[in-house]
Design a protein around this motif. Structure first.
Motif, mmCIF file in Angstrom:
data_model
loop_
_atom_site.group_PDB
_atom_site.id
_atom_site.type_symbol
_atom_site.label_atom_id
_atom_site.label_comp_id
_atom_site.label_asym_id
_atom_site.label_seq_id
_atom_site.Cartn_x
_atom_site.Cartn_y
_atom_site.Cartn_z
ATOM 1 N N VAL A 111 0.814 -1.211 0.000
ATOM 2 C CA VAL A 111 0.000 0.000 0.000
ATOM 3 C C VAL A 111 0.852 1.267 0.000
ATOM 4 C CG1 VAL A 111 -0.270 0.148 2.518
ATOM 5 C CG2 VAL A 111 -2.042 1.099 1.016
ATOM 6 N N THR A 112 2.059 1.204 0.559
ATOM 7 C CA THR A 112 2.985 2.345 0.524
ATOM 8 C C THR A 112 4.253 2.020 -0.253
ATOM 9 O OG1 THR A 112 4.103 1.720 2.573
ATOM 10 C CG2 THR A 112 2.190 3.180 2.777
ATOM 11 N N CYS A 127 0.253 7.958 5.077
ATOM 12 C CA CYS A 127 -0.897 8.074 4.186
ATOM 13 C C CYS A 127 -0.549 8.856 2.922
ATOM 14 C CB CYS A 127 -2.060 8.714 4.925
ATOM 15 S SG CYS A 127 -2.812 7.609 6.156
ATOM 16 N N ALA A 136 1.000 6.376 0.771
ATOM 17 C CA ALA A 136 -0.005 5.482 0.196
ATOM 18 C C ALA A 136 -0.712 6.141 -0.983
ATOM 19 C CB ALA A 136 -1.017 5.082 1.271
#
Length: 446
Positions: free
Chosen positions: A285-286, A332, A335
Motif C-alpha cells: 500500500v505504501t 498516508c 499510500a
C-alpha cells in the motif's frame, strides 16, 4: 563508495539465524528500480519485492517527493479525536478500490496489527448485535497472520506457535491446509481442482464441535503466502463464503501479501470473486517505504457498532481500539502517491502479465532438477518446493537462498520453499537471471 565501517554487536535481526549472520553479514545500503546495492558494493536483484512490499520498484520519485512535501506540511498528528487530510484521502482511495461494500477503513501500522484489529472488530461487532457469546475464531493450518498474540493464535505455522503457545487464545480451531502434494505438486497459473470438498471438515467437525452460534470469524489468506505460495482449490473461497453466511460467521481475508496488485487485480478478493466481511492490508500500500496497514470493513459491520451506541451519549467511544500512529499523515501521503503510481503505470495489469512470464520460466527451468518436488505459480509470484534434507528441515532451502544471494539474486526461503515475488516493474531479462541463478543454486546444493 560503499559503507563498510559498521558493527553488528547491537543489532538483533527478526526471523533470522543471528549466529550465522554475524559471520556473513548481508547489508543493503542503497536501492533503485529492481536492484539493491550491498555494503561491499555488489548489485542484488530484488526478487521478492523486499518481502512482498515494493510493487512499484525501489526509489520511485513520486512517492519520495510526496513524503518530503508531507514532512514539510504536517509531520504528525494524533489520530485520537482528530484526524488529518491525508488519512481521509487515503481511506477514500482504498475504499474505492475494494470490492463490494467494503468501505470503512481502520488504519494501523502493519499486517500483524491488522490481524489483531480485525479480530477485535469481529468480537465487538457480535457483541453489538447481542451475540457476545461468539468468541471462537477459526484459522487455517500453515496460515500466517503476523506475530501479535491474536494473529499467532489463528495462524497455523508451527514455528510461530511453538515458544508462545501457552499465551495464545484458547478458543481457536484450524481448517485443513489447502495443498495436495500428490495430485497438485505442479500448478501453473490455474486453480487446483480437488476431487473432494476439503471444507466438509468445517461443516461436519469444526462447527459442530464449537457450535456455529459461538463462532465469531474465519480468517484465511486467499493464497497462503508466507507458507510458500500455496493456492486454494477451485471454488474453495466461494464455498467458505457460503458456509460463513449460512451460520452468521464473519469472513476475514488477510490480503497483506495478495493485496494491491500481486494477483494482477486490486485484491485477491477480486481475482476469486468473493467479498469478505473484512479485508486486511499492508505492505504494497505504501510500496514498503513507510509502515502502514489497515482493515477494510463492510458497511453492515460499521452500522451495527454505531447502532449499538445510538442511545449512548455522543462523547462515548463506540470501538475502544487504535494505535498512536493510526493514519499517520506521512504514511498516508506515501499510500496516496503509491496508489496513484500503480494506476498511472497500470502496474496491476503488468503484474499479471509478468507473473505469467515468471511462471513459464520457473516451470521450464526447475522441473526435474534434483530435490524439486513441486512448483506453484499464480499472479506475480511463484514457488519451488524442495525435498527437505534428512533431519534438517529448512536447511536445503536456506542454503539455496544463501547461494542465490552471493550470486546477486534475493529469493525468499520459506522453509524448503524458494519464492519469487518481484516488483511489478520486473523485465523478462530480470526473470531469466533470477530463475537461472536459482536453478544453478538448486543443483549446487543437491
Amino acid at each position: 563508495m560503499a559503507y563498510n565501517d559498521f558493527r553488528m554487536d547491537n543489532h538483533w535481526l527478526p526471523f533470522t539465524p543471528n549466529r550465522g549472520f554475524q559471520k556473513d553479514p548481508r547489508v543493503f545500503v542503497a536501492a533503485d528500480g529492481m536492484f539493491f546495492t550491498t555494503h561491499d558494493g555488489r548489485q542484488v536483484i530484488d526478487g521478492i519485492s523486499s518481502l512482498w512490499c515494493v510493487g512499484a520498484g525501489h526509489n520511485r520519485k513520486p512517492i519520495n517527493e510526496a513524503i518530503k512535501r508531507q514532512l514539510d506540511t504536517l509531520d504528525y498528528g494524533t489520530a485520537f479525536n482528530v484526524t488529518n487530510d491525508k488519512a481521509a484521502q487515503a481511506a477514500e482511495m482504498i475504499a474505492a478500490m475494494a470490492p463490494g461494500d467494503l468501505n470503512k477503513v481502520l488504519f494501523c501500522n502493519s499486517g500483524s496489527e491488522a490481524a489483531d484489529t480485525a479480530m477485535k472488530v469481529a468480537l465487538a461487532y457480535h457483541r453489538a448485535r447481542g451475540e457476545g457469546h461468539r468468541n471462537v475464531f477459526i484459522g487455517r493450518e500453515r496460515g500466517y497472520h503476523g506475530v501479535g498474540f491474536g494473529g499467532m493464535s489463528v495462524g497455523g505455522i508451527p514455528a510461530n506457535r511453538k515458544v508462545f503457545g501457552t499465551a495464545l487464545l484458547p478458543r481457536v480451531d484450524h481448517l485443513r491446509f489447502i495443498h495436495d502434494p500428490v495430485n497438485h505438486a505442479y500448478i501453473h497459473h490455474q486453480e487446483p481442482v480437488w476431487q473432494e470438498d476439503i471444507l466438509t471438515e468445517l461443516e461436519n467437525r469444526i462447527l459442530p464441535l464449537h457450535d456455529p452460534s459461538n463462532v465469531a470469524a474465519v480468517i484465511v489468506e486467499p493464497v497462503a503466502g508466507s507458507a510458500g505460495w500455496y493456492l486454494p482449490p477451485q471454488g474453495y473461497l466461494k464455498r467458505l463464503r457460503e458456509i460463513c453466511d449460512k451460520h452468521g460467521i464473519l469472513l476475514i481475508f488477510d490480503e497483506v501479501i495478495t493485496g494491491f496488485g500481486r494477483m494482477g487485480s486490486n485484491f485477491a478478493a477480486d481475482f476469486y470473486g468473493v467479498v469478505p466481511d473484512m479485508l486486511n492490508f499492508a505492505k504494497c500500500v505504501t510500496n514498503g517505504v513507510i509502515p502502514l496497514g489497515g482493515v477494510i470493513c463492510r458497511q453492515h459491520i460499521y452500522d451495527a457498532m454505531m447502532g449499538a451506541h445510538s442511545q449512548a451519549p455522543e462523547h462515548a467511544i463506540e470501538f475502544f481500539h487504535g494505535y498512536t500512529y493510526s493514519g499517520h499523515p506521512v504514511a498516508c501521503a506515501a499510500a496516496i502517491a503509491t496508489l496513484e503510481l500503480f494506476q498511472q503505470e497500470k502496474l496491476f495489469a503488468r503484474a499479471g502479465e509478468m507473473g505469467q512470464v515468471l511462471g513459464d520460466a520457473m516451470h521450464s527451468a526447475l522441473k526435474g532438477l534434483p530435490n524439486v518436488i513441486g512448483i506453484r505459480s499464480l499472479g506475480c509470484a511463484a514457488a519451488v518446493e524442495l525435498a527437505p534434507a534428512a533431519g534438517l528441515p529448512g536447511k536445503r532451502g536456506f542454503d539455496v537462498f544463501m547461494d542465490c544471494y552471493h550470486k546477486g539474486v534475493l529469493v525468499r526461503s520459506a522453509g524448503d520453499n524458494l519464492v519469487f515475488a518481484p516488483p511489478y516493474i520486473v523485465e523478462k531479462s530480470h526473470i531469466d537471471t533470477m530463475v537461472n541463478v536459482l536453478a544453478d543454486a538448486i543443483k549446487a546444493q543437491a
